[in-house]
Enzyme design. Structure first.
Site, PDB file in Angstrom:
ATOM      1  N   ARG A 220       0.655  -1.383  -0.154  1.00 54.25           N
ATOM      2  CA  ARG A 220       0.336  -0.028   0.090  1.00 54.25           C
ATOM      3  C   ARG A 220       0.635   1.549  -0.174  1.00 54.25           C
ATOM      4  NH1 ARG A 220      -5.441  -1.018   3.601  1.00 54.25           N
ATOM      5  NH2 ARG A 220      -6.435  -0.177   2.392  1.00 54.25           N
TER       6      ARG A 220
ATOM      7  N   ASP B 228     -12.955  -4.943  -1.835  1.00 54.48           N
ATOM      8  CA  ASP B 228     -13.443  -5.751   0.090  1.00 54.48           C
ATOM      9  C   ASP B 228     -14.193  -6.729  -0.184  1.00 54.48           C
ATOM     10  OD1 ASP B 228     -11.139  -3.365   0.738  1.00 54.48           O
ATOM     11  OD2 ASP B 228     -13.158  -2.144   1.054  1.00 54.48           O
TER      12      ASP B 228
ATOM     13  N   ARG C 142     -13.308  -3.371  13.240  1.00 51.35           N
ATOM     14  CA  ARG C 142     -12.632  -2.575  12.641  1.00 51.35           C
ATOM     15  C   ARG C 142     -13.728  -2.106  11.700  1.00 51.35           C
ATOM     16  NH1 ARG C 142      -7.951  -3.127   9.105  1.00 51.35           N
ATOM     17  NH2 ARG C 142      -9.071  -1.149   8.475  1.00 51.35           N
TER      18      ARG C 142
END
Ligand code: UD1
Length: 430
Positions: A122, A305, A397
Protein backbone atom coordinates in the site's frame (compact mmCIF):
# COMPACT_ATOMS: atom_id res chain seq x y z
CA UNK A 1 -9.14 -12.11 24.02
CA UNK A 2 -12.60 -11.90 22.55
CA UNK A 3 -13.56 -14.42 19.91
CA UNK A 4 -16.65 -15.58 18.07
CA UNK A 5 -18.09 -19.00 18.56
CA UNK A 6 -20.49 -20.04 15.83
CA UNK A 7 -22.73 -23.04 15.27
CA UNK A 8 -23.32 -23.39 11.56
CA UNK A 9 -26.10 -24.87 9.52
CA UNK A 10 -28.99 -22.48 10.22
CA UNK A 11 -30.29 -20.57 7.18
CA UNK A 12 -30.29 -16.83 7.86
CA UNK A 13 -33.81 -15.43 7.55
CA UNK A 14 -35.44 -12.05 8.17
CA UNK A 15 -34.38 -8.42 7.88
CA UNK A 16 -31.12 -6.67 8.68
CA UNK A 17 -30.51 -2.93 8.72
CA UNK A 18 -27.22 -1.62 7.28
CA UNK A 19 -25.26 1.17 8.96
CA UNK A 20 -23.33 4.10 7.54
CA UNK A 21 -20.39 3.43 5.23
CA UNK A 22 -17.16 3.07 7.20
CA UNK A 23 -14.96 4.20 4.32
CA UNK A 24 -17.10 7.27 3.66
CA UNK A 25 -17.14 8.07 7.38
CA UNK A 26 -13.34 8.05 7.56
CA UNK A 27 -13.06 10.67 4.81
CA UNK A 28 -15.94 12.74 6.14
CA UNK A 29 -14.79 12.78 9.79
CA UNK A 30 -11.35 13.96 8.68
CA UNK A 31 -12.83 16.59 6.33
CA UNK A 32 -15.03 17.89 9.18
CA UNK A 33 -12.01 19.51 10.84
CA UNK A 34 -11.57 21.82 7.82
CA UNK A 35 -14.00 24.41 9.17
CA UNK A 36 -13.92 26.27 12.50
CA UNK A 37 -17.69 25.87 12.74
CA UNK A 38 -19.50 22.88 14.22
CA UNK A 39 -20.33 20.03 11.87
CA UNK A 40 -22.91 17.37 12.74
CA UNK A 41 -22.44 14.02 11.05
CA UNK A 42 -25.19 11.42 11.21
CA UNK A 43 -25.19 7.70 10.44
CA UNK A 44 -21.56 7.32 11.57
CA UNK A 45 -20.91 3.59 12.07
CA UNK A 46 -19.85 2.92 15.62
CA UNK A 47 -16.88 0.73 14.72
CA UNK A 48 -13.26 0.57 15.83
CA UNK A 49 -11.90 2.51 12.82
CA UNK A 50 -14.18 5.52 13.29
CA UNK A 51 -13.50 5.51 17.05
CA UNK A 52 -9.72 5.61 16.48
CA UNK A 53 -10.00 8.39 13.88
CA UNK A 54 -12.16 10.42 16.28
CA UNK A 55 -9.45 9.96 18.94
CA UNK A 56 -6.83 11.18 16.44
CA UNK A 57 -9.03 14.20 15.70
CA UNK A 58 -9.36 14.93 19.42
CA UNK A 59 -5.58 14.39 19.70
CA UNK A 60 -4.91 17.46 17.51
CA UNK A 61 -7.24 19.59 19.62
CA UNK A 62 -10.60 19.45 17.81
CA UNK A 63 -13.74 19.02 19.90
CA UNK A 64 -15.62 15.78 19.35
CA UNK A 65 -19.00 15.07 20.87
CA UNK A 66 -21.06 11.93 20.39
CA UNK A 67 -24.60 13.33 20.29
CA UNK A 68 -26.08 9.84 20.33
CA UNK A 69 -24.84 6.49 19.16
CA UNK A 70 -24.46 7.23 15.44
CA UNK A 71 -24.26 11.03 15.44
CA UNK A 72 -21.11 12.99 16.04
CA UNK A 73 -20.42 16.71 16.33
CA UNK A 74 -16.95 17.95 15.44
CA UNK A 75 -15.57 21.44 15.90
CA UNK A 76 -12.18 22.08 14.34
CA UNK A 77 -11.94 25.65 15.67
CA UNK A 78 -9.77 24.61 18.61
CA UNK A 79 -7.13 22.66 16.67
CA UNK A 80 -3.71 23.43 18.15
CA UNK A 81 -1.50 20.82 16.50
CA UNK A 82 -0.92 19.65 12.94
CA UNK A 83 0.88 16.43 13.98
CA UNK A 84 -0.87 13.08 13.93
CA UNK A 85 0.97 10.41 15.93
CA UNK A 86 2.01 6.93 14.82
CA UNK A 87 -0.20 5.62 17.64
CA UNK A 88 -3.26 6.31 15.43
CA UNK A 89 -1.81 5.53 12.02
CA UNK A 90 -0.65 2.07 13.14
CA UNK A 91 -4.23 1.28 14.17
CA UNK A 92 -5.89 2.79 11.14
CA UNK A 93 -4.23 3.84 7.90
CA UNK A 94 -7.01 6.26 7.04
CA UNK A 95 -5.70 8.66 9.71
CA UNK A 96 -3.68 9.83 6.70
CA UNK A 97 -6.81 11.68 5.52
CA UNK A 98 -5.76 14.28 8.09
CA UNK A 99 -2.76 15.00 5.81
CA UNK A 100 -5.02 16.41 3.09
CA UNK A 101 -7.51 17.97 5.50
CA UNK A 102 -4.88 19.82 7.58
CA UNK A 103 -2.86 20.81 4.51
CA UNK A 104 -5.99 22.29 2.90
CA UNK A 105 -6.97 24.21 6.02
CA UNK A 106 -3.63 25.22 7.58
CA UNK A 107 -1.27 24.68 4.58
CA UNK A 108 0.75 22.30 6.71
CA UNK A 109 0.33 18.77 8.08
CA UNK A 110 2.44 16.05 9.62
CA UNK A 111 1.27 12.48 9.93
CA UNK A 112 3.21 9.29 10.68
CA UNK A 113 3.84 7.47 7.40
CA UNK A 114 1.60 4.42 7.14
CA UNK A 115 3.40 1.14 6.57
CA UNK A 116 2.00 -1.85 4.74
CA UNK A 117 -0.81 -3.87 6.23
CA UNK A 118 -2.12 -7.42 6.14
CA UNK A 119 -3.50 -7.12 2.62
CA UNK A 120 -0.53 -5.53 0.86
CA UNK A 121 2.27 -2.99 0.81
CA UNK A 122 0.00 0.00 0.00
CA UNK A 123 2.22 2.85 -1.23
CA UNK A 124 1.00 6.49 -1.04
CA UNK A 125 3.02 7.91 -3.91
CA UNK A 126 -0.11 9.22 -5.66
CA UNK A 127 -1.12 11.25 -2.59
CA UNK A 128 2.37 12.75 -2.44
CA UNK A 129 2.46 13.51 -6.17
CA UNK A 130 -0.90 15.29 -5.82
CA UNK A 131 0.14 17.40 -2.81
CA UNK A 132 3.31 18.43 -4.66
CA UNK A 133 1.30 19.37 -7.76
CA UNK A 134 -0.72 21.76 -5.56
CA UNK A 135 2.53 23.47 -4.56
CA UNK A 136 3.25 21.75 -1.24
CA UNK A 137 6.68 20.63 -0.21
CA UNK A 138 6.56 17.04 0.97
CA UNK A 139 9.27 15.64 3.18
CA UNK A 140 9.54 12.16 4.63
CA UNK A 141 11.87 11.74 7.58
CA UNK A 142 11.92 9.98 10.95
CA UNK A 143 8.87 7.96 9.91
CA UNK A 144 6.76 11.08 9.44
CA UNK A 145 5.38 12.65 6.30
CA UNK A 146 5.38 16.43 6.44
CA UNK A 147 3.58 18.67 3.95
CA UNK A 148 3.88 22.46 3.87
CA UNK A 149 2.95 25.19 1.42
CA UNK A 150 3.06 29.00 1.48
CA UNK A 151 -0.08 28.72 -0.57
CA UNK A 152 -1.82 25.90 -2.39
CA UNK A 153 -2.55 26.52 -6.06
CA UNK A 154 -4.98 24.49 -8.15
CA UNK A 155 -3.43 22.09 -10.65
CA UNK A 156 -4.14 19.40 -13.24
CA UNK A 157 -3.38 16.05 -11.61
CA UNK A 158 -3.39 12.73 -13.48
CA UNK A 159 -3.35 9.74 -11.12
CA UNK A 160 -1.23 6.83 -12.40
CA UNK A 161 -3.41 4.33 -10.52
CA UNK A 162 -7.03 4.61 -9.47
CA UNK A 163 -6.80 5.29 -5.76
CA UNK A 164 -9.66 5.90 -3.33
CA UNK A 165 -7.33 7.35 -0.70
CA UNK A 166 -5.44 9.68 -3.06
CA UNK A 167 -8.68 10.94 -4.62
CA UNK A 168 -10.14 11.78 -1.19
CA UNK A 169 -6.93 13.35 0.15
CA UNK A 170 -6.58 15.52 -2.95
CA UNK A 171 -10.24 16.58 -2.99
CA UNK A 172 -9.75 17.82 0.58
CA UNK A 173 -6.51 19.69 -0.06
CA UNK A 174 -7.63 21.14 -3.42
CA UNK A 175 -10.99 22.43 -2.24
CA UNK A 176 -9.16 25.09 -0.20
CA UNK A 177 -6.45 25.80 -2.81
CA UNK A 178 -6.44 28.96 -4.91
CA UNK A 179 -7.96 28.41 -8.36
CA UNK A 180 -9.06 25.29 -10.18
CA UNK A 181 -7.93 21.69 -9.83
CA UNK A 182 -8.74 18.79 -12.14
CA UNK A 183 -8.26 15.25 -10.84
CA UNK A 184 -8.03 12.78 -13.73
CA UNK A 185 -8.31 9.01 -13.41
CA UNK A 186 -10.03 9.60 -10.08
CA UNK A 187 -11.67 6.78 -8.12
CA UNK A 188 -15.46 6.56 -8.57
CA UNK A 189 -16.53 4.64 -5.45
CA UNK A 190 -19.79 5.70 -3.74
CA UNK A 191 -17.78 6.96 -0.77
CA UNK A 192 -15.85 9.37 -3.06
CA UNK A 193 -19.19 10.89 -4.04
CA UNK A 194 -20.24 11.00 -0.38
CA UNK A 195 -17.07 12.83 0.72
CA UNK A 196 -17.49 15.28 -2.19
CA UNK A 197 -21.15 15.89 -1.28
CA UNK A 198 -20.13 16.49 2.32
CA UNK A 199 -17.39 18.96 1.34
CA UNK A 200 -19.90 20.74 -0.93
CA UNK A 201 -22.35 20.90 1.99
CA UNK A 202 -19.55 22.71 3.86
CA UNK A 203 -19.23 25.22 1.01
CA UNK A 204 -16.69 23.55 -1.28
CA UNK A 205 -17.15 23.56 -5.06
CA UNK A 206 -16.50 20.03 -6.34
CA UNK A 207 -18.07 18.71 -9.54
CA UNK A 208 -17.84 15.35 -11.29
CA UNK A 209 -17.32 13.07 -8.25
CA UNK A 210 -18.47 9.60 -9.29
CA UNK A 211 -16.83 10.02 -12.71
CA UNK A 212 -13.13 9.74 -13.41
CA UNK A 213 -12.67 13.50 -13.84
CA UNK A 214 -13.28 15.65 -10.76
CA UNK A 215 -13.22 19.44 -11.10
CA UNK A 216 -12.63 21.54 -8.02
CA UNK A 217 -12.84 25.33 -7.64
CA UNK A 218 -10.96 26.37 -4.54
CA UNK A 219 -12.76 28.36 -1.83
CA UNK A 220 -11.18 30.32 1.00
CA UNK A 221 -13.33 28.99 3.81
CA UNK A 222 -15.70 26.17 4.66
CA UNK A 223 -18.64 26.34 7.04
CA UNK A 224 -20.60 24.04 9.35
CA UNK A 225 -23.37 21.72 8.18
CA UNK A 226 -25.36 18.64 9.10
CA UNK A 227 -24.76 15.59 6.92
CA UNK A 228 -25.86 11.95 6.88
CA UNK A 229 -23.45 9.27 5.62
CA UNK A 230 -24.52 6.81 2.89
CA UNK A 231 -25.15 3.12 3.71
CA UNK A 232 -22.21 0.73 3.76
CA UNK A 233 -21.94 -1.15 0.47
CA UNK A 234 -19.58 -3.75 1.94
CA UNK A 235 -21.57 -4.47 5.11
CA UNK A 236 -24.63 -4.94 2.88
CA UNK A 237 -22.71 -7.22 0.49
CA UNK A 238 -21.42 -9.28 3.41
CA UNK A 239 -24.97 -10.01 4.59
CA UNK A 240 -26.03 -10.77 1.00
CA UNK A 241 -23.32 -13.43 0.74
CA UNK A 242 -24.12 -14.74 4.24
CA UNK A 243 -27.70 -15.27 3.03
CA UNK A 244 -26.43 -17.15 -0.03
CA UNK A 245 -23.97 -19.30 1.94
CA UNK A 246 -26.63 -20.46 4.41
CA UNK A 247 -29.34 -20.98 1.74
CA UNK A 248 -31.29 -18.30 3.57
CA UNK A 249 -33.72 -15.54 2.68
CA UNK A 250 -32.65 -12.10 3.89
CA UNK A 251 -33.90 -8.58 3.27
CA UNK A 252 -30.94 -6.23 3.53
CA UNK A 253 -32.51 -2.86 4.45
CA UNK A 254 -31.46 0.80 4.35
CA UNK A 255 -29.15 0.41 1.36
CA UNK A 256 -28.71 2.03 -2.05
CA UNK A 257 -29.31 -0.94 -4.42
CA UNK A 258 -27.41 0.81 -7.24
CA UNK A 259 -24.22 0.54 -5.16
CA UNK A 260 -24.75 -3.22 -4.85
CA UNK A 261 -25.20 -4.03 -8.54
CA UNK A 262 -21.88 -5.84 -9.07
CA UNK A 263 -22.56 -7.93 -5.96
CA UNK A 264 -26.16 -8.71 -6.94
CA UNK A 265 -25.03 -9.68 -10.45
CA UNK A 266 -22.61 -12.30 -9.09
CA UNK A 267 -25.22 -13.73 -6.71
CA UNK A 268 -27.63 -14.12 -9.63
CA UNK A 269 -24.91 -15.88 -11.69
CA UNK A 270 -24.46 -18.22 -8.71
CA UNK A 271 -28.15 -19.17 -8.80
CA UNK A 272 -29.58 -16.92 -6.05
CA UNK A 273 -32.62 -14.72 -6.51
CA UNK A 274 -32.05 -11.02 -5.85
CA UNK A 275 -35.02 -8.68 -5.65
CA UNK A 276 -34.34 -4.93 -5.51
CA UNK A 277 -36.62 -2.53 -3.65
CA UNK A 278 -36.24 1.24 -3.33
CA UNK A 279 -33.90 1.02 -0.33
CA UNK A 280 -33.49 -2.72 0.19
CA UNK A 281 -32.41 -5.91 -1.56
CA UNK A 282 -33.77 -9.35 -0.81
CA UNK A 283 -31.47 -12.31 -1.38
CA UNK A 284 -33.07 -15.73 -1.61
CA UNK A 285 -30.49 -18.52 -1.53
CA UNK A 286 -30.52 -21.76 -3.44
CA UNK A 287 -29.52 -25.29 -2.46
CA UNK A 288 -27.54 -25.52 -5.69
CA UNK A 289 -25.04 -22.67 -5.65
CA UNK A 290 -23.08 -22.51 -8.93
CA UNK A 291 -19.49 -21.59 -9.74
CA UNK A 292 -18.49 -18.37 -11.47
CA UNK A 293 -15.39 -16.29 -12.14
CA UNK A 294 -14.64 -12.94 -10.49
CA UNK A 295 -12.04 -10.23 -10.96
CA UNK A 296 -11.82 -7.40 -8.46
CA UNK A 297 -11.75 -3.92 -9.99
CA UNK A 298 -12.26 -0.31 -8.97
CA UNK A 299 -15.94 0.76 -8.78
CA UNK A 300 -18.23 -0.03 -10.57
CA UNK A 301 -16.35 -3.35 -10.81
CA UNK A 302 -16.53 -6.05 -8.18
CA UNK A 303 -15.02 -4.62 -4.94
CA UNK A 304 -11.81 -6.06 -3.54
CA UNK A 305 -13.42 -5.63 -0.11
CA UNK A 306 -15.96 -8.33 -1.12
CA UNK A 307 -13.39 -10.75 -2.56
CA UNK A 308 -12.97 -12.96 0.55
CA UNK A 309 -16.75 -13.16 1.09
CA UNK A 310 -17.54 -14.26 -2.49
CA UNK A 311 -14.56 -16.65 -2.57
CA UNK A 312 -15.75 -18.43 0.57
CA UNK A 313 -19.19 -18.92 -0.95
CA UNK A 314 -17.72 -20.09 -4.27
CA UNK A 315 -15.67 -22.64 -2.32
CA UNK A 316 -18.97 -24.23 -1.24
CA UNK A 317 -20.59 -23.93 -4.71
CA UNK A 318 -20.67 -26.59 -7.39
CA UNK A 319 -17.88 -26.51 -9.99
CA UNK A 320 -14.63 -24.66 -10.62
CA UNK A 321 -14.30 -20.91 -10.07
CA UNK A 322 -11.43 -18.52 -10.67
CA UNK A 323 -11.03 -15.41 -8.51
CA UNK A 324 -8.52 -12.78 -9.64
CA UNK A 325 -7.47 -10.12 -7.13
CA UNK A 326 -6.25 -7.14 -9.10
CA UNK A 327 -6.10 -4.45 -6.37
CA UNK A 328 -4.08 -5.83 -3.43
CA UNK A 329 -1.35 -8.46 -3.63
CA UNK A 330 -1.87 -10.25 -0.35
CA UNK A 331 -5.58 -10.78 0.00
CA UNK A 332 -5.87 -14.58 0.05
CA UNK A 333 -4.58 -15.24 3.57
CA UNK A 334 -7.93 -16.64 4.66
CA UNK A 335 -7.55 -19.52 2.18
CA UNK A 336 -5.38 -21.47 4.65
CA UNK A 337 -8.15 -21.05 7.23
CA UNK A 338 -11.00 -22.27 5.02
CA UNK A 339 -8.84 -25.17 3.83
CA UNK A 340 -9.06 -26.37 7.43
CA UNK A 341 -12.85 -26.36 7.04
CA UNK A 342 -12.65 -28.60 3.96
CA UNK A 343 -12.35 -26.03 1.15
CA UNK A 344 -10.33 -26.92 -1.94
CA UNK A 345 -8.59 -23.75 -3.09
CA UNK A 346 -5.19 -23.25 -4.71
CA UNK A 347 -3.65 -19.78 -4.84
CA UNK A 348 -1.11 -18.82 -7.50
CA UNK A 349 -0.01 -15.19 -7.46
CA UNK A 350 -3.09 -13.01 -7.56
CA UNK A 351 -5.44 -15.82 -8.59
CA UNK A 352 -7.38 -18.36 -6.55
CA UNK A 353 -8.47 -21.57 -8.28
CA UNK A 354 -11.47 -22.91 -6.41
CA UNK A 355 -12.97 -26.39 -6.66
CA UNK A 356 -16.31 -26.25 -4.87
CA UNK A 357 -16.98 -28.79 -2.12
CA UNK A 358 -20.40 -29.83 -0.87
CA UNK A 359 -19.66 -29.35 2.81
CA UNK A 360 -17.58 -27.23 5.20
CA UNK A 361 -16.94 -28.43 8.74
CA UNK A 362 -16.43 -26.20 11.76
CA UNK A 363 -12.85 -25.47 12.89
CA UNK A 364 -10.74 -23.20 15.06
CA UNK A 365 -9.96 -20.15 12.91
CA UNK A 366 -8.12 -16.89 13.07
CA UNK A 367 -9.20 -13.71 11.22
CA UNK A 368 -6.27 -12.44 9.12
CA UNK A 369 -7.82 -9.02 8.37
CA UNK A 370 -11.14 -7.17 8.41
CA UNK A 371 -12.98 -8.53 5.35
CA UNK A 372 -11.34 -11.95 5.48
CA UNK A 373 -12.54 -12.14 9.09
CA UNK A 374 -16.11 -11.44 7.99
CA UNK A 375 -15.72 -14.12 5.30
CA UNK A 376 -14.66 -16.65 7.94
CA UNK A 377 -17.84 -15.87 9.90
CA UNK A 378 -19.83 -16.58 6.71
CA UNK A 379 -17.95 -19.88 6.31
CA UNK A 380 -18.66 -20.79 9.94
CA UNK A 381 -22.38 -19.97 9.59
CA UNK A 382 -22.57 -22.37 6.64
CA UNK A 383 -20.38 -25.14 8.10
CA UNK A 384 -21.48 -28.26 9.95
CA UNK A 385 -20.72 -28.00 13.66
CA UNK A 386 -19.01 -25.39 15.76
CA UNK A 387 -16.26 -22.94 14.79
CA UNK A 388 -14.24 -20.55 16.91
CA UNK A 389 -12.86 -17.41 15.30
CA UNK A 390 -10.02 -15.55 16.98
CA UNK A 391 -8.63 -12.06 16.32
CA UNK A 392 -12.10 -10.61 15.88
CA UNK A 393 -10.80 -7.12 16.63
CA UNK A 394 -10.15 -6.99 12.88
CA UNK A 395 -13.85 -7.63 12.20
CA UNK A 396 -14.84 -5.02 14.78
CA UNK A 397 -12.87 -2.43 12.77
CA UNK A 398 -15.64 -2.36 10.19
CA UNK A 399 -18.83 -4.07 11.38
CA UNK A 400 -21.06 -2.59 14.07
CA UNK A 401 -22.70 -5.26 16.25
CA UNK A 402 -21.95 -7.95 13.65
CA UNK A 403 -22.92 -10.80 15.95
CA UNK A 404 -26.14 -9.05 17.08
CA UNK A 405 -27.25 -8.51 13.48
CA UNK A 406 -26.49 -12.16 12.60
CA UNK A 407 -28.45 -13.37 15.65
CA UNK A 408 -31.34 -11.14 14.51
CA UNK A 409 -31.41 -13.31 11.36
CA UNK A 410 -31.44 -16.54 13.34
CA UNK A 411 -27.71 -17.27 13.10
CA UNK A 412 -26.13 -18.94 16.11
CA UNK A 413 -23.14 -16.83 17.13
CA UNK A 414 -21.81 -15.48 20.40
CA UNK A 415 -18.95 -13.17 21.28
CA UNK A 416 -17.04 -14.86 24.10
CA UNK A 417 -14.11 -13.91 26.26
CA UNK A 418 -13.15 -17.09 28.09
CA UNK A 419 -13.15 -20.90 27.86
CA UNK A 420 -15.96 -20.87 30.41
CA UNK A 421 -18.15 -18.80 28.07
CA UNK A 422 -17.34 -21.16 25.18
CA UNK A 423 -18.44 -24.14 27.30
CA UNK A 424 -21.61 -22.24 28.26
CA UNK A 425 -22.35 -21.62 24.54
CA UNK A 426 -21.84 -25.30 23.74
CA UNK A 427 -24.16 -26.35 26.57
CA UNK A 428 -26.79 -23.83 25.52
CA UNK A 429 -26.93 -24.96 21.89
CA UNK A 430 -26.82 -28.65 22.90
C1 UD1 B 1 -9.61 2.06 0.08
C2 UD1 B 1 -10.50 1.42 1.12
C3 UD1 B 1 -10.25 -0.08 1.16
C4 UD1 B 1 -10.42 -0.67 -0.23
C5 UD1 B 1 -9.59 0.08 -1.26
C6 UD1 B 1 -9.86 -0.37 -2.69
C7 UD1 B 1 -10.76 3.17 2.74
C8 UD1 B 1 -10.42 3.69 4.08
N1 UD1 B 1 -10.18 2.01 2.39
O1 UD1 B 1 -8.25 1.84 0.47
O2 UD1 B 1 -11.19 -0.66 2.07
O3 UD1 B 1 -10.01 -2.02 -0.21
O4 UD1 B 1 -9.86 1.49 -1.20
O5 UD1 B 1 -11.21 -0.20 -3.01
O6 UD1 B 1 -11.54 3.74 2.01
N2 UD1 B 1 -1.93 2.72 -4.76
C9 UD1 B 1 -0.70 3.14 -5.20
N3 UD1 B 1 -0.27 4.39 -4.83
C10 UD1 B 1 -1.01 5.22 -4.05
C11 UD1 B 1 -2.27 4.78 -3.61
C12 UD1 B 1 -2.71 3.52 -3.98
O7 UD1 B 1 0.01 2.43 -5.91
O8 UD1 B 1 -0.56 6.34 -3.76
C13 UD1 B 1 -2.42 1.37 -5.15
C14 UD1 B 1 -2.64 0.46 -3.97
O9 UD1 B 1 -1.47 -0.23 -3.60
C15 UD1 B 1 -3.71 -0.48 -4.50
C16 UD1 B 1 -4.53 0.43 -5.42
O10 UD1 B 1 -3.71 1.54 -5.71
O11 UD1 B 1 -3.11 -1.49 -5.29
C17 UD1 B 1 -5.82 0.91 -4.80
O12 UD1 B 1 -5.57 1.48 -3.54
P1 UD1 B 1 -6.49 2.62 -2.92
O13 UD1 B 1 -7.72 2.78 -3.76
O14 UD1 B 1 -5.65 3.82 -2.65
O15 UD1 B 1 -6.90 1.97 -1.54
P2 UD1 B 1 -7.08 2.70 -0.17
O16 UD1 B 1 -7.58 4.08 -0.37
O17 UD1 B 1 -5.87 2.48 0.66
Amino acid sequence: MEQYVVKGGTPLKGEVSIGGAKNAALGILAAAIMTDETVTIENVPNVRDTKVLLQAIEGIGAKVKRVYNNSVQINGGSICDINVDYEYIKKIRASYYLLGALLGKYKESQVALPGGCNIGSRPIDQHIKGFKALGAEVDISYGMIHTKADKLVGSHIYFDVVSVGATINLMMAACMAEGNTILENAAKEPHIVDVANFLNAMGANIKGAGTDVIRIKGVSRLHGCTYSIIPDQIEAGTFMFAAAATHGDVIVKDVIPKHLESISAKLIEMGCTVIEGDDCVRVIGTDELKCTNVKTLPYPGFPTDMQPQISVVLAMSEGSSIVTESIFENRFKYVDEISRMGANVKVEGNTAYIEGVSRFTGAQLSAPDLRAGAALVIAALAADGISQIEDIEYIQRGYEDFEGKIRGLGGIIEKVDSDREIQKFKLKIG
